[in-house]
Write an enzyme that holds these catalytic residues in place. Structure first.
Site, PDB file in Angstrom:
ATOM      1  CG  HIS A  24      -1.817   0.266  -4.051  1.00 18.38           C
ATOM      2  ND1 HIS A  24      -2.498  -0.683  -4.787  1.00 18.38           N
ATOM      3  CD2 HIS A  24      -2.740   0.795  -3.198  1.00 18.38           C
ATOM      4  CE1 HIS A  24      -3.764  -0.741  -4.393  1.00 18.38           C
ATOM      5  NE2 HIS A  24      -3.934   0.152  -3.434  1.00 18.38           N
ATOM      6  CG  HIS A  51      -7.143   4.355  -2.734  1.00 18.61           C
ATOM      7  ND1 HIS A  51      -6.089   4.576  -3.605  1.00 18.61           N
ATOM      8  CD2 HIS A  51      -7.073   3.044  -2.399  1.00 18.61           C
ATOM      9  CE1 HIS A  51      -5.433   3.453  -3.791  1.00 18.61           C
ATOM     10  NE2 HIS A  51      -6.006   2.501  -3.074  1.00 18.61           N
ATOM     11  CG  ASP A  52      -4.892   2.333   0.213  1.00 21.21           C
ATOM     12  OD1 ASP A  52      -5.746   2.219   1.120  1.00 21.21           O
ATOM     13  OD2 ASP A  52      -4.758   1.490  -0.694  1.00 21.21           O
ATOM     14  CG  HIS A  77      -2.023  -1.051   1.101  1.00 22.92           C
ATOM     15  ND1 HIS A  77      -1.910  -2.290   1.709  1.00 22.92           N
ATOM     16  CD2 HIS A  77      -3.203  -1.052   0.432  1.00 22.92           C
ATOM     17  CE1 HIS A  77      -2.993  -3.003   1.439  1.00 22.92           C
ATOM     18  NE2 HIS A  77      -3.789  -2.287   0.660  1.00 22.92           N
ATOM     19  CG  ASN A  78       4.043   0.853  -2.448  1.00 28.16           C
ATOM     20  OD1 ASN A  78       3.453   1.039  -3.516  1.00 28.16           O
ATOM     21  ND2 ASN A  78       4.694  -0.267  -2.191  1.00 28.16           N
ATOM     22  CG  ASP A 119      -8.424  -0.474  -3.646  1.00 28.84           C
ATOM     23  OD1 ASP A 119      -7.192  -0.288  -3.718  1.00 28.84           O
ATOM     24  OD2 ASP A 119      -9.017  -0.698  -2.574  1.00 28.84           O
ATOM     25  CD  GLN A 130      -4.302 -13.127  -6.160  1.00 26.06           C
ATOM     26  OE1 GLN A 130      -4.669 -12.816  -5.023  1.00 26.06           O
ATOM     27  NE2 GLN A 130      -4.493 -12.342  -7.180  1.00 26.06           N
TER      28      GLN A 130
END
Length: 528
Positions: A251, A287-288, A247-248, A397, A448
């Protein structure tokens, strides 16, 4: 067979590449990677003679020795999000497999082949390099070998979560130097596609590409956004994304780029007004913000400051919103500062609604709403548009599997690294362990197949019911990804069964003993 010949330089050294016309893109990348002596997750960047970045693909134009392409390798260093993907595996599992192989060879009374000695030597060498490189330790791969264990220590030296001032200033300087450069039409068109490869771009270049998105959607003119304010906003956003595996900032870019691509692919410019498009692009960017790498379940179970502040209700998503509006409260980074009060109020409401929709605990609620309105969807109905905007940010996302495998798979490695870090922390602190993050229970394919089957495809298919053109762009690649991970899961299961059979055979041999040996202990005891 017709071939192409390309001339290029690597670190000033002239090289020549030859490959068949029409060969797979991955083969071309491997050829350049080999010439550069680059690792599988190092980032390659290719420049044409004019100095523009171009995509490494079979469609590269042949050139002559007087018009070299320039190949650069961006090493997998501390600033590379690709590094987490590159090391998203357990070294100890490789060692265990080697030990198992050696054991089987010894049981069968064979001489250990030279290839096994060579494999062991390579693993030992890699481990030695891994332990001697200090900057890798932030990933949790520092090994404490004093007690003979090969498991990653939970007490590794962790890289600073927040970006340092020096790191930020370096990127800011590069961004400002590049921000006035003209991005080629080829890159602008490529930016609108789900096949865009984020790994070829560094952070300063990513900010330039985000700036291009705001420009090409006509936001600069429509909302009177001053260029220097947009640049300061993008820099503040970059600064507030943390140094974590998934979540960087990269991303954030991938989600925004997918949103941007969807806007163009579905021709939303003709169906929704500019304010709605501005909301969608900006909520993707924000968003993050300030994500720490630990999800809401951890926040709530650990009773963190965020969970207490937001009463266990979407603590992360509420925090991302709050940080976004902290940035927008500063005059120098408020891209909405020239809007009317009503416009700002509408944008704020929309951004909050969309970012809060990214909490996966609300997934079924939002998807079911969309399904209900879909048969009579009306672009003039505000409620319908609000739900669509939430669906679009959700799709963006979690859209990595809609990308080419060579782009998507490193992201999965990054995500698993972040998951494993959380489950390790939960075990260390005596908290409930999130099952799909437990490194002892989850494999890459198993993580996955279920997610694609029960979350991704149902969501993507509903969006494609409204926009049929998306079938080929995002659903077909996801189906291929499902096939890929299903086959990988079957292969792992087969390997597991073979290993179990070998272990059972080995135990049987040990119990019976070699021909002519004394009776097993149990028989001897009976005889006595």
């Amino acid at each position: 067979m017709a071939t192409k010949i390309l001339y290029f330089t690597v670190n000033g050294r002239p090289e020549k590449a030859e490959f068949p016309v029409g060969c797979p893109a991955e083969d071309v990348k491997d050829l350049f990677r080999s010439a550069a002596e680059a690792g599988p997750h190092d980032i390659l960047k290719l420049y044409n003679p004019k100095g523009n970045i171009i995509n490494i693909s079979p469609s590269l134009e042949p050139n002559g020795p007087n018009a070299f392409y320039k190949l650069e390798v961006v090493a997998a260093d501390r600033n590379s999000a690709g590094l987490a993907g590159a090391l998203g595996f357990d070294l100890s599992s490789m060692e265990k497999r080697l030990q198992g192989l050696e054991k089987r060879i010894l049981i069968e009374a064979c001489e250990t082949p030279a290839v096994v000695h060579e494999m062991k030597k390579q693993v030992d060498s890699f481990q030695e390099k891994l332990e001697s490189v200090e900057h890798l330790s932030w990933l949790g791969l520092f090994k404490d070998l004093s007690e003979g264990t090969h498991k990653p220590s939970p007490f590794y030296h962790k890289r600073t979560l927040h970006k340092t001032r020096k790191e930020c200033e370096h990127v800011r300087e590069k961004f400002l130097q590049m921000s006035s450069l003209q991005v080629s039409e080829e890159v602008r068109q490529y930016l609108k596609t789900p096949t865009f490869d984020n790994w070829q771009w560094e952070d300063a270049e990513i900010m330039v590409l985000l700036q291009v998105m705001y420009t090409d959607l006509d936001f600069i003119a429509a909302f009177n956004i001053e260029p220097e304010v947009l640049q300061q906003f993008l820099f503040e956003v970059y600064r507030r994304y943390n140094n974590i595996p998934f979540h960087n900032f990269k991303h954030c870019f991938c989600v925004t780029q997918m949103m941007y691509g969807l806007i163009w692919l579905t021709d939303l410019k003709s169906k929704m007004d500019s304010v709605d498009l501005l909301i969608m692009l900006t909520c993707a960017v924000c968003h993050d913000l300030d994500h720490t790498g630990y999800n809401n379940a951890y926040q709530i179970n650990a009773r963190t400051e965020l969970a207490l502040r937001y009463n266990d209700i979407s603590p992360l998503e509420n925090h991302h919103c709050a940080v976004a509006f902290e940035i927008l409260e500063k005059t120098e980074s408020n891209i909405f500062r020239n809007l009317s009060t009503d416009q700002y109020k509408r944008i704020r409401e929309g951004i909050i609604k969309c970012i809060l929709a990214t909490d996966m605990t609300r997934h079924n609620e939002i998807l079911n709403k969309f399904k209900c309105i879909l048969p009579a969807f009306d672009f003039t109905n505000k409620e319908h548009k609000d739900v669509l905007m939430m669906i679009l940010i959700k799709v963006s996302d979690i859209s990595n599997e809609a990308r080419p495998m060579e782009v998507a798979e490193p992201w999965l490695d990054c995500l698993l690294q972040e998951f494993y870090n959380q489950s390790d922390k939960e075990k260390l602190e005596g908290l409930p362990v999130t099952p799909f993050m437990d490194r002892d229970k989850v494999t890459k394919p198993s993580s996955q197949t279920g997610f694609i089957r029960f979350v991704l495809l149902p969501l993507f298919i509903e969006l494609a019911n409204l926009f049929p053109c998306l079938e080929q762009h995002i659903i077909d690649p996801v189906r291929k990804a499902l096939d890929y991970y299903t086959e990988m899961e079957k292969a792992l299961e087969r390997e597991k069964q073979i290993r179990a059979q070998s272990d059972n055979a080995a135990k049987s041999k040990e119990a019976v003993g070699p021909p002519g040996s004394a009776e097993p202990e149990a028989l001897r005891a009976d005889a006595q």
